[in-house]
Write a protein that holds these residues in place. Structure first.
Motif, PDB file in Angstrom:
ATOM      1  N   LEU A  16     -10.048  49.563 -58.072  1.00  0.00           N
ATOM      2  CA  LEU A  16     -10.161  49.275 -56.649  1.00  0.00           C
ATOM      3  C   LEU A  16     -10.621  50.513 -55.890  1.00  0.00           C
ATOM      4  N   ILE A  17     -11.540  50.306 -54.953  1.00  0.00           N
ATOM      5  CA  ILE A  17     -11.862  51.354 -53.985  1.00  0.00           C
ATOM      6  C   ILE A  17     -11.168  50.946 -52.688  1.00  0.00           C
ATOM      7  N   VAL A  18     -10.220  51.747 -52.262  1.00  0.00           N
ATOM      8  CA  VAL A  18      -9.443  51.437 -51.064  1.00  0.00           C
ATOM      9  C   VAL A  18      -9.892  52.354 -49.939  1.00  0.00           C
ATOM     10  N   LEU A  19     -10.317  51.762 -48.833  1.00  0.00           N
ATOM     11  CA  LEU A  19     -10.685  52.520 -47.640  1.00  0.00           C
ATOM     12  C   LEU A  19      -9.674  52.192 -46.544  1.00  0.00           C
ATOM     13  N   ILE A  20      -9.033  53.221 -46.015  1.00  0.00           N
ATOM     14  CA  ILE A  20      -8.043  53.040 -44.953  1.00  0.00           C
ATOM     15  C   ILE A  20      -8.462  53.893 -43.760  1.00  0.00           C
ATOM     16  N   GLU A  21      -8.629  53.253 -42.628  1.00  0.00           N
ATOM     17  CA  GLU A  21      -8.977  53.951 -41.397  1.00  0.00           C
ATOM     18  C   GLU A  21      -7.830  53.848 -40.395  1.00  0.00           C
ATOM     19  N   HIS A  22      -7.618  54.913 -39.657  1.00  0.00           N
ATOM     20  CA  HIS A  22      -6.597  54.935 -38.612  1.00  0.00           C
ATOM     21  C   HIS A  22      -7.301  54.918 -37.264  1.00  0.00           C
ATOM     22  N   GLN A  23      -6.853  54.030 -36.366  1.00  0.00           N
ATOM     23  CA  GLN A  23      -7.488  53.889 -35.060  1.00  0.00           C
ATOM     24  C   GLN A  23      -6.438  53.899 -33.961  1.00  0.00           C
ATOM     25  N   SER A  24      -6.700  54.635 -32.890  1.00  0.00           N
ATOM     26  CA  SER A  24      -5.828  54.576 -31.725  1.00  0.00           C
ATOM     27  C   SER A  24      -6.508  53.841 -30.571  1.00  0.00           C
ATOM     28  N   MET A  25      -7.757  53.419 -30.794  1.00  0.00           N
ATOM     29  CA  MET A  25      -8.487  52.604 -29.820  1.00  0.00           C
ATOM     30  C   MET A  25      -9.088  51.422 -30.565  1.00  0.00           C
ATOM     31  N   LEU A  26      -9.093  50.261 -29.916  1.00  0.00           N
ATOM     32  CA  LEU A  26      -9.665  49.073 -30.531  1.00  0.00           C
ATOM     33  C   LEU A  26     -11.167  49.267 -30.724  1.00  0.00           C
ATOM     34  N   ASN A  27     -11.674  48.840 -31.866  1.00  0.00           N
ATOM     35  CA  ASN A  27     -13.085  49.021 -32.187  1.00  0.00           C
ATOM     36  C   ASN A  27     -13.568  47.795 -32.954  1.00  0.00           C
ATOM     37  N   ASP A  28     -14.483  47.049 -32.363  1.00  0.00           N
ATOM     38  CA  ASP A  28     -15.001  45.840 -32.992  1.00  0.00           C
ATOM     39  C   ASP A  28     -16.093  46.118 -34.015  1.00  0.00           C
ATOM     40  N   ASN A  29     -16.395  47.386 -34.259  1.00  0.00           N
ATOM     41  CA  ASN A  29     -17.457  47.735 -35.200  1.00  0.00           C
ATOM     42  C   ASN A  29     -16.928  48.293 -36.516  1.00  0.00           C
ATOM     43  N   MET A  30     -15.642  48.075 -36.786  1.00  0.00           N
ATOM     44  CA  MET A  30     -15.073  48.640 -38.004  1.00  0.00           C
ATOM     45  C   MET A  30     -15.683  48.036 -39.263  1.00  0.00           C
ATOM     46  N   ALA A  31     -16.004  46.756 -39.232  1.00  0.00           N
ATOM     47  CA  ALA A  31     -16.614  46.134 -40.417  1.00  0.00           C
ATOM     48  C   ALA A  31     -17.964  46.781 -40.721  1.00  0.00           C
ATOM     49  N   LEU A  32     -18.734  47.072 -39.693  1.00  0.00           N
ATOM     50  CA  LEU A  32     -20.026  47.742 -39.885  1.00  0.00           C
ATOM     51  C   LEU A  32     -19.824  49.150 -40.419  1.00  0.00           C
ATOM     52  N   ARG A  33     -18.877  49.859 -39.872  1.00  0.00           N
ATOM     53  CA  ARG A  33     -18.609  51.210 -40.351  1.00  0.00           C
ATOM     54  C   ARG A  33     -18.165  51.189 -41.813  1.00  0.00           C
ATOM     55  N   MET A  34     -17.320  50.230 -42.159  1.00  0.00           N
ATOM     56  CA  MET A  34     -16.860  50.127 -43.540  1.00  0.00           C
ATOM     57  C   MET A  34     -18.027  49.828 -44.493  1.00  0.00           C
ATOM     58  N   LEU A  35     -18.975  49.022 -44.026  1.00  0.00           N
ATOM     59  CA  LEU A  35     -20.155  48.720 -44.842  1.00  0.00           C
ATOM     60  C   LEU A  35     -20.919  50.000 -45.163  1.00  0.00           C
ATOM     61  N   LEU A  36     -21.097  50.858 -44.163  1.00  0.00           N
ATOM     62  CA  LEU A  36     -21.803  52.112 -44.382  1.00  0.00           C
ATOM     63  C   LEU A  36     -21.004  53.039 -45.294  1.00  0.00           C
ATOM     64  N   TYR A  37     -19.697  53.051 -45.108  1.00  0.00           N
ATOM     65  CA  TYR A  37     -18.852  53.882 -45.973  1.00  0.00           C
ATOM     66  C   TYR A  37     -18.938  53.447 -47.436  1.00  0.00           C
ATOM     67  N   ILE A  38     -18.799  52.137 -47.679  1.00  0.00           N
ATOM     68  CA  ILE A  38     -18.718  51.668 -49.070  1.00  0.00           C
ATOM     69  C   ILE A  38     -20.048  51.888 -49.787  1.00  0.00           C
ATOM     70  N   GLY A  39     -21.152  51.766 -49.061  1.00  0.00           N
ATOM     71  CA  GLY A  39     -22.451  52.046 -49.666  1.00  0.00           C
ATOM     72  C   GLY A  39     -22.538  53.485 -50.151  1.00  0.00           C
ATOM     73  N   ARG A  40     -22.067  54.405 -49.313  1.00  0.00           N
ATOM     74  CA  ARG A  40     -22.077  55.817 -49.696  1.00  0.00           C
ATOM     75  C   ARG A  40     -21.128  56.081 -50.865  1.00  0.00           C
ATOM     76  N   LEU A  41     -19.989  55.404 -50.869  1.00  0.00           N
ATOM     77  CA  LEU A  41     -19.017  55.610 -51.944  1.00  0.00           C
ATOM     78  C   LEU A  41     -19.536  55.098 -53.279  1.00  0.00           C
ATOM     79  N   TYR A  42     -20.161  53.917 -53.279  1.00  0.00           N
ATOM     80  CA  TYR A  42     -20.736  53.417 -54.526  1.00  0.00           C
ATOM     81  C   TYR A  42     -21.820  54.370 -55.031  1.00  0.00           C
TER      82      TYR A  42
END
Length: 252
Positions: free
Chosen positions: A65-91
């Protein structure tokens, strides 16, 4: 003072970059029971996106498993997009040799898990999901690509029941309690930032909350939190300025 998270890790990423805590938090979020000695390899990215910010925590768990955990103190509706960019770089990072993707034999991939821990002032549902397809202009039904982020509210809010996930992870509960104590000093004690942090550290050590971490890293915690608060303030100001610009354009 400009914020640069490649120079200083956040309190969240520092505290949970200890293997046993990272596994404990993942178990609480995913409802799994991985042992604390399960093989884990941290692969957190640096200089991933804008403003030189790195992702908070990512690790390879049990080689599966590749586990990505982000901490947010402000609501952000773009987290799915950010995660997509992260996972591409990780792979890309895990494959090492990109030429392997042209081979005939299928490459075995570690399955990704995307988690956001929200700890802001506004209470949200204790658990929700954000899907990448929600952002597609053609609609979710036509989407050929999906990515789902599990979002947990880990904030301690006055008059609200304690989030269930905090009951599953003592480390997460301790972290949320520490943040709550900092906010309490700022909002109710009307303390300057450095005094609010010092008070929170003192109170938590006395109550055996994050005690070892705060005793070892207490001198760094204020700088870490200042950086995080500074980033949040910049984001908040940018949002307010954008909103005001929109009003002005509307008047014109």
């Amino acid at each position: 003072m400009s914020a640069n998270r490649t120079m200083k890790a956040s309190v969240f990423s520092s505290f949970f970059s200890e293997p046993a805590r990272a596994i404990e938090v993942y178990n609480a979020a995913a409802g799994t029971d991985y042992a604390v000695d399960t093989p884990i390899e941290f692969n957190t990215l640096e200089d991933v996106l804008f403003k030189n910010r790195m992702n908070d925590i990512s690790f390879l768990l049990d080689g599966k498993l590749i586990v990505l955990i982000e901490h947010q103190s402000m609501l952000n509706d773009n987290m799915a997009l950010r995660m997509l960019l992260y996972i591409g770089r990780l792979y890309e990072k895990l494959l090492n040799d990109n030429s392997s993707i042209y081979r005939e034999k299928r490459i075995a991939l570690a399955a990704p898990q995307f988690i956001v821990m929200y700890n802001g002032a506004k209470a949200i549902p204790q658990r929700s999901q954000q899907k990448l397809s929600e952002a597609f202009s053609i609609g979710q039904e036509e989407a050929k690509l999906e990515l789902t982020v599990d979002v947990f509210d880990i904030g301690i809010h006055e008059g609200e029941p304690e989030p269930g996930i905090l009951q599953e992870s003592e480390s997460l509960k301790e972290y949320s309690t520490f943040v709550h104590e900092v906010n309490y000093g700022l909002q109710h004690g009307k303390l300057p930032f450095d005094q609010a942090v010092s008070r929170a550290i003192r109170v938590c050590i006395q109550r055996d909350i994050m005690k070892g971490f705060l005793q070892e890293h207490g001198a760094e915690v204020e700088n870490m939190l200042y950086t995080e608060w500074n980033i949040d303030d910049m984001c908040r100001v940018a949002r307010e300025e954008g909103w005001e610009d929109g009003l002005e354009q509307g008047r014109e």
